[in-house]
Design an enzyme around this catalytic site. Sequence first.
Site, PDB file in Angstrom:
ATOM      1  N   SER A 188       0.820  -1.211   0.000  1.00  0.00           N
ATOM      2  CA  SER A 188       0.000   0.000   0.000  1.00  0.00           C
ATOM      3  C   SER A 188       0.855   1.264   0.000  1.00  0.00           C
ATOM      4  O   SER A 188       2.001   1.258   0.438  1.00  0.00           O
ATOM      5  CB  SER A 188      -0.911   0.029   1.217  1.00  0.00           C
ATOM      6  OG  SER A 188      -1.661  -1.152   1.300  1.00  0.00           O
TER       7      SER A 188
HETATM    8  N1  SAH Z   1      -0.895  -4.658   3.636  1.00  0.00           N
HETATM    9  C1  SAH Z   1      -0.029  -5.109   2.560  1.00  0.00           C
HETATM   10  C2  SAH Z   1      -0.615  -4.895   1.187  1.00  0.00           C
HETATM   11  C3  SAH Z   1      -1.829  -5.674   0.975  1.00  0.00           C
HETATM   12  S1  SAH Z   1      -2.301  -6.039  -0.676  1.00  0.00           S
HETATM   13  C4  SAH Z   1       1.334  -4.473   2.642  1.00  0.00           C
HETATM   14  O1  SAH Z   1       1.568  -3.623   3.491  1.00  0.00           O
HETATM   15  O2  SAH Z   1       2.185  -4.872   1.854  1.00  0.00           O
HETATM   16  C5  SAH Z   1      -3.647  -7.089  -0.225  1.00  0.00           C
HETATM   17  C6  SAH Z   1      -3.247  -8.476   0.228  1.00  0.00           C
HETATM   18  O3  SAH Z   1      -4.430  -9.132   0.650  1.00  0.00           O
HETATM   19  C7  SAH Z   1      -2.649  -9.337  -0.861  1.00  0.00           C
HETATM   20  O4  SAH Z   1      -1.381  -9.766  -0.474  1.00  0.00           O
HETATM   21  C8  SAH Z   1      -3.633 -10.517  -0.993  1.00  0.00           C
HETATM   22  O5  SAH Z   1      -2.976 -11.755  -1.242  1.00  0.00           O
HETATM   23  C9  SAH Z   1      -4.285 -10.512   0.374  1.00  0.00           C
HETATM   24  N2  SAH Z   1      -5.595 -11.134   0.472  1.00  0.00           N
HETATM   25  C10 SAH Z   1      -6.652 -11.058  -0.382  1.00  0.00           C
HETATM   26  N3  SAH Z   1      -7.697 -11.752   0.104  1.00  0.00           N
HETATM   27  C11 SAH Z   1      -7.310 -12.268   1.315  1.00  0.00           C
HETATM   28  C12 SAH Z   1      -7.968 -13.083   2.303  1.00  0.00           C
HETATM   29  N4  SAH Z   1      -9.221 -13.513   2.162  1.00  0.00           N
HETATM   30  N5  SAH Z   1      -7.246 -13.416   3.402  1.00  0.00           N
HETATM   31  C13 SAH Z   1      -5.973 -13.007   3.569  1.00  0.00           C
HETATM   32  N6  SAH Z   1      -5.302 -12.231   2.661  1.00  0.00           N
HETATM   33  C14 SAH Z   1      -5.974 -11.885   1.543  1.00  0.00           C
END
Ligand code: SAH
Length: 201
Positions: A55
């Site tokens: 993010s």
């Molecule tokens: N917070 C992260 C960026 C998140 S991007 C950072 O600081 O780098 C969103 C993430 O959510 C992705 O890695 C994706 O794989 C994950 N994601 C999507 N659906 C999910 C779920 N149901 N449970 C856990 N993770 C999930």
Amino acid sequence: MGRDKLLSSLRSRISDERVLAAIAAVPRSQFVDPEMASAAYVDMPLRIGGGQTISQPTIVARMCEALQPQPSDRVLDIGTGSGYHAAVLARLCAHVWGIELDPQLAMRAARSLARAGIDNVTVLTGDGSLGVPEQAPFDAINVAATAREEIPPALEAQLAPGGRLVVPVARGRYEHLVLVRREGDEFERRLLERVRFVPLR
Ligand code: SAH
């Protein structure tokens, strides 16, 4: 753009000094691919592999400001991705449980956190839309992937009294951050700004 420049641009939008200090303390360069380290302090989302992105620092800061994590809080971070957002939260609370669906990203996040010397984050692999019932309740829950139409009910249920949840929710074409606060068995829900995240799967 260096770290100082990022901080001064954040200062115009973020007033919580604890959040600014946490952003200043976490080396974002250690959570992106080495070839992108030079762009680590640009206020932009960046690719982290597996089709996912880390993010944008402004959004991480805004979500932390909304969550108001306290030093004794237990926090759940859903969609841990690179581990960067979890690392920032870890500086603001007692312990973070981070859950990530993609096992490879989860493994890398755990490694990056260890390398950055952050020892109060536990990275789990699994479906975060169900929360982490074994560790509930949480004082704060951060969700970094967009829920369709509905806030996953399991997440509200895992909030401690007085607990906060910040989650992007898509309704129609637009996504907004929603801030939920639990008071007893009541949930106060407030719409914040428009955002764009990957979908919560
Ligand atoms: N917070 C992260 C960026 C998140 S991007 C950072 O600081 O780098 C969103 C993430 O959510 C992705 O890695 C994706 O794989 C994950 N994601 C999507 N659906 C999910 C779920 N149901 N449970 C856990 N993770 C999930």
